[in-house]
Design an enzyme around this catalytic site. Structure first.
Site, short mmCIF file in Angstrom:
data_model
loop_
_atom_site.label_atom_id
_atom_site.label_comp_id
_atom_site.label_asym_id
_atom_site.label_seq_id
_atom_site.Cartn_x
_atom_site.Cartn_y
_atom_site.Cartn_z
N ASP A 61 0.90 -1.40 0.01
CA ASP A 61 0.02 -0.07 0.02
C ASP A 61 0.73 1.15 0.10
O ASP A 61 1.90 1.19 -0.58
CB ASP A 61 -1.13 -0.21 1.27
CG ASP A 61 -2.34 0.49 1.09
OD1 ASP A 61 -2.32 1.94 0.61
OD2 ASP A 61 -3.41 -0.05 1.05
N HIS A 135 -3.78 6.65 2.87
CA HIS A 135 -4.54 5.23 2.35
C HIS A 135 -4.00 4.18 3.09
O HIS A 135 -4.60 3.20 3.42
CB HIS A 135 -4.71 5.14 0.66
CG HIS A 135 -4.89 4.01 0.06
ND1 HIS A 135 -4.56 2.71 0.03
CD2 HIS A 135 -6.32 4.09 -0.51
CE1 HIS A 135 -5.53 2.16 -0.53
NE2 HIS A 135 -6.52 2.80 -0.86
N SER A 497 -10.96 -0.52 -1.48
CA SER A 497 -9.98 -0.42 -0.67
C SER A 497 -10.22 -0.69 0.90
O SER A 497 -9.23 -1.20 1.48
CB SER A 497 -9.19 0.98 -0.78
OG SER A 497 -8.27 0.91 -2.00
#
Length: 717
Positions: A61, A135, A497
């Site tokens: 990620d 994220h 996600s």
């Protein structure tokens, strides 16, 4: 290198395969309760303070923000070493401190492909595992963040956040960067490293920007081929389905060895409303406090508060620049702002409106959408002052009509008296709904495709549904991914996600209870126990578009949600699993029509042998049956293996629409602990409809286990 150099390299000795690198994208608190973890699952593993103990989850990620309380090891029982995990811990080049702390056991970054492509700017990107986006911290916290972390923002506590497996360890493999996303070559390097290091679970909330063009089949693209090696090494893989919904064939995760996760809307929604001086109520979105004393205040439009005519060269009406508006006029009033395309492009944000209104001394703000932007997702944003977003164009019209009829103007049209009154309600508390979960509008849909010409595949995707809409979790304060959460420690974000790490964390709980289970057994346990009904006991529904691009709900099919919504408690004790080996996956690859057998052996490292002759892709022993072209009658076998401590007798039932006949033999079977039994499904196309039919095989055990296998087929002459 040039394409000519690539051709030379392809013919060089020792080179198995050459593939052009391409870009990747990210597939962008309450859910543990919604999924029943605190009462139904964590107690079986020794409570939340042991849930996921010693299981290592790898996150490919955007890195991690290690100082976040969700990843702290101060207030927890000390973490011992995990001897089998051999991952490196990089040092922060600025602070010279390690990124690891016992909770975080590995932290590395991968950027060689990005540097080679000239995309990496060291002045903007961190050349370390530090999360410059937000994220990566968010996904890691969803799967494995500490339990009971207060989610505080603007002086309000929105609840306590927890990962699905709060005692699981976190291993960070950074491949995503602020400006350009990432490159497949860096992802492949990261996955390989994670497998060598010894992770148990891999979470990929990233996917290729489009299906691959170089290989003959989607299943051999660099992502899926590398993940096949990971699964061979015993690593369970959860990957986001993609955010291309609600349109068909928009998945970015294809292969049967991967658990592909669709995003659901859970039961928590944030709604708010305005009360106009004429008594009308207008609903909207706004996670904000109510106007002071629950009173109404005068309304002023940004257009009537402009300073001078120079303001017209900027888009002043979206209230992003306080210096363009007259503070004397705005003070003590509610500021009415327009919703321009700048919000969609990311150059304007609700957070900035809130800051503008605050700096001008406004009593609150309204952002009103005047033109419909098809496909726009309006998310509620937490703000520190009273504020609301009116998303319905007809309600905006009501508001503007009321404002115009109540505002006094002079001969030149200048506003001289602001008689329109509005009050904003309290939007800080969510409303809980029984019609959950639903498949989120943005979640990518099947059918799955087997090649770049988008031919339908005989593999069901997505596999399962998990919460992915408005998920509260940790954020990196220096994250640039969501302008509404710049500088914050938490963010409420949507995307597949967010759905994938829910499955990664739940898989860690299953792995903790059953350390010897293969990745395919864990996937089977998740799928065969999934729910097809919502909390109100109605069939799951999926958000869709009507012809005019208005959102509507329709009954969900396996192309929307796979086998259904994840049920962690049931998945810990599935009764039966459908297992598959690496050899089974190679046989599957070799059985795909028109696949190049040398491509299989070069990329997957195993060659097609004679046993794959006569095999069809849908013969792979997975917990779903998909036949994209059913001509006449086909028989399909599935092998079930008992993981129960007791002998159990299962009664087998089928459900299928009349255009396809579905029969299963035997009608009942008894399975001893650890033993395997075979069932045979016979499908016959009775009529040709040109559309898919959806049904299921249900195995009901006399010890309370329920095993469901979705069946999908399209009849042909």
């Amino acid at each position: 290198m040039s394409s000519l150099q690539a051709e030379f390299l392809r013919k060089a000795p020792g080179v198995k395969h050459v593939e052009r690198d391409m870009k990747i994208q990210k597939l962008t608190t309450h859910t543990p309760q919604f999924l029943g973890l605190p009462t139904g699952v964590w107690p079986t593993g020794g409570g939340f303070d042991r849930a996921g103990e010693d299981v290592v989850i790898g996150f490919v990620d955007s890195g991690i923000y290690p100082q976040h309380p969700s990843f702290s090891s101060h207030k927890t029982d000390p973490y011992g070493p995990v001897p089998r995990y051999k991952g490196k811990c990089e040092m922060d080049p600025v602070t010279r401190r390690s990124f690891c702390n016992g909770k975080i056991v590995g932290a590395q970054h991968f950027a060689k492909a990005a540097i080679a492509a000239g995309a990496f700017n060291p002045d903007i990107e961190f050349a370390s595992p530090l999360d410059g986006d937000g994220h990566g911290s968010h996904t890691a916290a969803i799967a494995a963040g500490n339990n009971g972390i207060p989610v505080r923002m603007h002086g309000h506590e929105f609840g306590k956040a927890s990962g699905m497996a709060p005692r699981a360890r976190i291993a960070v493999y950074k491949v995503l960067y602020r400006l350009f996303g990432g490159y497949v070559a860096d992802v492949v390097a990261a996955i390989d490293q994670a497998v060598q290091d010894g992770v148990d679970i891999l979470n990929l909330s990233v996917g290729p920007n489009s299906p691959p063009t170089a290989t003959r089949t989607t299943f051999l693209n660099p992502f899926d081929a590398t993940l096949l090696s990971a699964v061979k090494a015993g690593v369970f893989v959860a990957q986001a389905a993609g955010n291309g919904g609600p349109f068909p064939k928009t998945l970015v995760s294809f292969s049967p060895w991967i658990t592909t996760v669709a995003a659901g809307v859970d039961d928590r929604r944030y709604k708010n409303h305005l009360t106009l001086g004429n008594g009308k109520l207008l609903s909207g979105l706004g996670v904000s406090p109510a106007t002071h004393g629950n009173k109404s205040f005068s309304l002023i439009s940004a257009a009537d508060a402009l300073l001078g005519s120079s303001a017209t060269k900027y888009s002043a009406l979206d209230c992003q620049r306080p210096e363009l508006l007259n503070k004397r006029k705005v003070q003590g009033k509610i500021l009415l702002c327009g919703y321009s395309f700048n919000y969609i492009s990311g150059t304007a944000s609700i957070k900035k409106v809130s800051q503008t209104a605050k700096s001008l001394g406004a009593a609150g703000f309204i952002v009103a959408v005047e033109n419909s932007y098809p496909g726009t997702k309006f998310d509620p944003v937490p703000v520190s002052i009273p504020g609301i977003l009116i998303t319905d164009v007809s309600k905006t019209t009501d508001l503007i009509d009321y404002y115009n009829s109540s505002t006094v103007r002079d001969w030149a049209g200048r506003a001289t008296g602001f008689k329109a009154l509005v009050g904003i309600a309290d939007g800080l508390a969510p409303t809980l709904y029984n019609s959950a979960p639903q498949v989120a509008l943005f979640s990518s849909r099947g059918p799955n495709v087997k090649d770049f010409s988008f031919q339908d595949a005989d593999v069901l995707k997505p596999d399962i549904l998990a919460p992915g809409n408005l998920i509260w979790a940790a954020w990196a304060p220096n994250g640039t991914d969501e302008s509404n959460y710049a500088g914050e420690g938490f963010a409420m974000v949507s995307g597949t996600s967010m759905a994938a790490p829910h499955i990664a964390g739940i898989a860690a709980l299953i792995k903790q209870k059953n350390p010897k289970w293969s990745p395919s057994a864990i996937k089977s346990a998740l799928m065969t126990t999934a729910n097809t009904l919502d909390k109100g006991s109605h069939p799951l529904r999926a958000q869709q578009y009507t012809a005019s691009e208005m959102m509507t709900l329709s009954r969900a099919t396996p192309f929307d949600c796979g086998s259904g919504a994840v049920d962690p408690k049931a998945a810990l004790d599935p009764g039966l699993v459908l297992d598959a080996t690496h050899e089974d996956y190679i046989t599957f690859l070799c059985s795909i029509p028109d696949v190049n057998h040398s491509e299989v052996s070069n990329i997957a490292g195993s060659s097609c042998n004679s046993s794959s002759k006569g095999q069809r892709p849908y013969d792979l022993n997975i917990p779903s049956i998909t036949i994209s072209q059913l001509r006449g009658t086909e028989t399909v076998k599935r092998t079930v293996t008992s993981v129960s401590k007791e002998t159990e007798t299962y009664t087998i039932m089928t459900r299928m629409p009349p255009e396809i006949a579905l029969d299963v033999t035997p009608p009942a079977l008894t399975v001893l602990p650890g033993a395997s039994r075979e069932i045979t499904a016979t499908l016959t196309a009775r009529s040709v409809t040109g559309t898919y039919s959806f049904g299921e095989i249900t195995m009901k055990g006399d010890q309370g286990h329920l095993v469901r296998i979705p069946v999908v087929a399209m009849g042909f002459k």
